[in-house]
Design a protein around this motif. Structure first.
Motif, mmCIF file in Angstrom:
data_model
loop_
_atom_site.group_PDB
_atom_site.id
_atom_site.type_symbol
_atom_site.label_atom_id
_atom_site.label_comp_id
_atom_site.label_asym_id
_atom_site.label_seq_id
_atom_site.Cartn_x
_atom_site.Cartn_y
_atom_site.Cartn_z
ATOM 1 N N PHE A 1 0.834 -1.206 0.000
ATOM 2 C CA PHE A 1 0.000 0.000 0.000
ATOM 3 C C PHE A 1 0.867 1.253 0.000
ATOM 4 N N THR B 1 0.488 4.090 -2.815
ATOM 5 C CA THR B 1 0.332 5.503 -2.484
ATOM 6 C C THR B 1 1.410 6.334 -3.166
ATOM 7 N N ASP B 2 2.637 5.810 -3.144
ATOM 8 C CA ASP B 2 3.725 6.518 -3.823
ATOM 9 C C ASP B 2 3.426 6.690 -5.309
ATOM 10 N N THR C 1 0.578 6.721 -6.952
ATOM 11 C CA THR C 1 -0.472 7.685 -7.287
ATOM 12 C C THR C 1 -0.021 9.109 -6.966
ATOM 13 N N THR C 2 0.751 9.248 -5.889
ATOM 14 C CA THR C 2 1.242 10.577 -5.531
ATOM 15 C C THR C 2 2.168 11.114 -6.617
ATOM 16 N N ARG D 1 -4.110 10.328 -11.443
ATOM 17 C CA ARG D 1 -4.098 9.491 -10.251
ATOM 18 C C ARG D 1 -4.750 8.131 -10.507
ATOM 19 N N TYR E 1 -3.222 4.408 -10.426
ATOM 20 C CA TYR E 1 -3.771 3.366 -9.538
ATOM 21 C C TYR E 1 -3.982 2.079 -10.317
ATOM 22 N N GLY F 1 -4.428 1.105 3.167
ATOM 23 C CA GLY F 1 -4.939 1.745 1.972
ATOM 24 C C GLY F 1 -5.784 2.970 2.285
ATOM 25 N N ARG G 1 -4.855 5.699 3.645
ATOM 26 C CA ARG G 1 -4.153 6.935 3.287
ATOM 27 C C ARG G 1 -4.314 7.213 1.796
ATOM 28 N N SER G 2 -4.167 6.160 1.033
ATOM 29 C CA SER G 2 -4.326 6.277 -0.412
ATOM 30 C C SER G 2 -5.724 6.798 -0.741
ATOM 31 N N ASN H 1 -6.169 10.512 -0.029
ATOM 32 C CA ASN H 1 -5.630 11.318 -1.118
ATOM 33 C C ASN H 1 -6.636 11.462 -2.259
ATOM 34 N N TRP I 1 -13.338 5.094 -6.314
ATOM 35 C CA TRP I 1 -12.402 4.061 -5.881
ATOM 36 C C TRP I 1 -12.927 2.663 -6.205
#
Lengths: 226, 226
Positions: free
Chosen positions: B80, B84-85, B87-88, B104, B108, B141, B143-144, B147, B175
DNA sequence: TGTACATCAGTGAACGCGCGTTCACTGATGTAC
DNA sequence: TGTACATCAGTGAACGCGCGTTCACTGATGTAC
């Protein structure tokens, strides 16, 4: 309950089927496998575990299936049959195409959430090709999807949604979206989900663009009521 | 490559880490577990299999994890982080909120399709609560997802989409839809899918209602360009 | 009407395998005195 | 400067388990003669 007339017996009390009734064990195996998968927490569905549950020697499974994967395939085939039935029933008697599409999708999600472990197996299992009926295009669930495509097309044909260049692609989007709704809810039960029906309605209406002005321009520039 | 300075050794050539470097084995275990999961066909990730692959005795796993489920949890947590990295990074430098949201979502899905078996584990694994960092709301997930909520909100705030009564719910929809796109493609690789980016774009634009007239009525009744 | 035989529906013991887990052990390396 | 000792990073044998699969077997039941 009388015994020996094919009545349901609990495990371990089982006795051999009558001559000519050998296929009943096949049925028992499939039904029990489904029940075992539905169990929470789900049991891994081993050949021995299945036989034990049915009340039969482990080797008896080989009388009907060459392999535990073929049992799984039979389970998946049956499960997709049930899913197709559920969505078909939900569509019956609903005349308005848009409403029918919504109803179908709700039934689909209800089925998935009602049989979460089974639903996962339906889409997770790496099934042996030899175990699946039909040609290469006849992946399990294809019939159910074809019904969805038809339902989407009816909405378009009825002018309830703006024209679309590819109803098949549009149906793919709706299917994957409801698929995701189901699976996400299953794997993240503690997430603060909005009510399922709210999400389905919003998803379907937006993807279909129900309520968007229609280019044929008979009545444009208004947010439709629906 | 020199030996004994912490350089990467292939399995079976491994030698004990230096004093104070015991944590390196933990790293090796996690990385190898991820590699094993990514392998096609995926290996079931057993404690013994993992130890064998790392080149260490089975019992050595217990030095760092009480359980094979805790290894799995560490894998999921790391995965995860990577998601996150990804998508960021995809959002970095994209100023337009709508474009950023699209970017984004594409990232993903690319991550999911690029690591199909890992992606499945991320959402399938029934992880022991004790193995997950953070409080009860901190499911992996999360945190993702936060975002994503932020990205959706930026679109709304910028007026690029019609107002929505609940950005959180809207983000949930997006999502789950991208989740479904990924998983469906993974489990039905022979289905005649439209190109991934086409599906993502259509899905995001429709769910966000990009291009729909905005009620604030500054310019209504026109199909926006975008 | 009896009986030999084929068939059906399933059994039971045995095999080797990989698994998770336990337990006591080892060998290198720092460190206190 | 030497040495005893603690610690660290891991080992190796053994256990019992459930698994898939094989093989030869069994017992009831229908059927041809």
């Amino acid at each position: 309950m009388s015994v020996g007339d094919g009545g349901v017996l609990t495990a371990r009390q089982r006795r051999p089927n009558r001559r000519g009734q050998g296929e009943r064990l096949r049925e028992d195996l499939i039904e029990t496998a489904i029940r075992m998968i539905e169990t929470d927490p789900p049991q891994p569905l081993s050949l021995r575990g299945l036989a034990r549950q049915v009340g039969v020697a482990a080797t008896s499974v080989y009388l009907h299936f060459p392999d535990v994967d073929h049992v799984r395939a039979a389970v998946v085939t049956r499960a997709f049959g049930q899913l197709t039935d559920a969505t078909t029933r939900a569509a019956e008697g609903v005349l308005d195409p848009a409403e029918q599409l919504h109803s179908r999708c709700r039934a689909y999600c209800r089925f998935g959430l009602g049989h979460p472990n089974l639903y996962r197996v339906m889409f997770h299992a790496d099934l042996p090709d030899s175990a699946l009926a039909g040609g290469p295009a006849a992946t399990p669930g294809r019939r159910s999807f074809d019904n969805l495509v038809a339902a989407v097309s009816r909405c378009l044909d009825a002018g309830q949604a703006p024209p679309h260049d590819d109803p098949f692609r549009l149906a793919s989007l709706i299917w994957t979206a409801e698929h995701g709704l189901v699976l996400a809810r299953i794997s993240r039960p503690t997430f603060p989900w909005a009510p399922m029906d709210t999400l389905i309605n919003e998803m379907v209406s937006h993807l279909m663009a129900f309520g968007e002005p229609r280019p044929p321009a008979r009545r444009r520039g208004r947010l439709a009521a629906l």
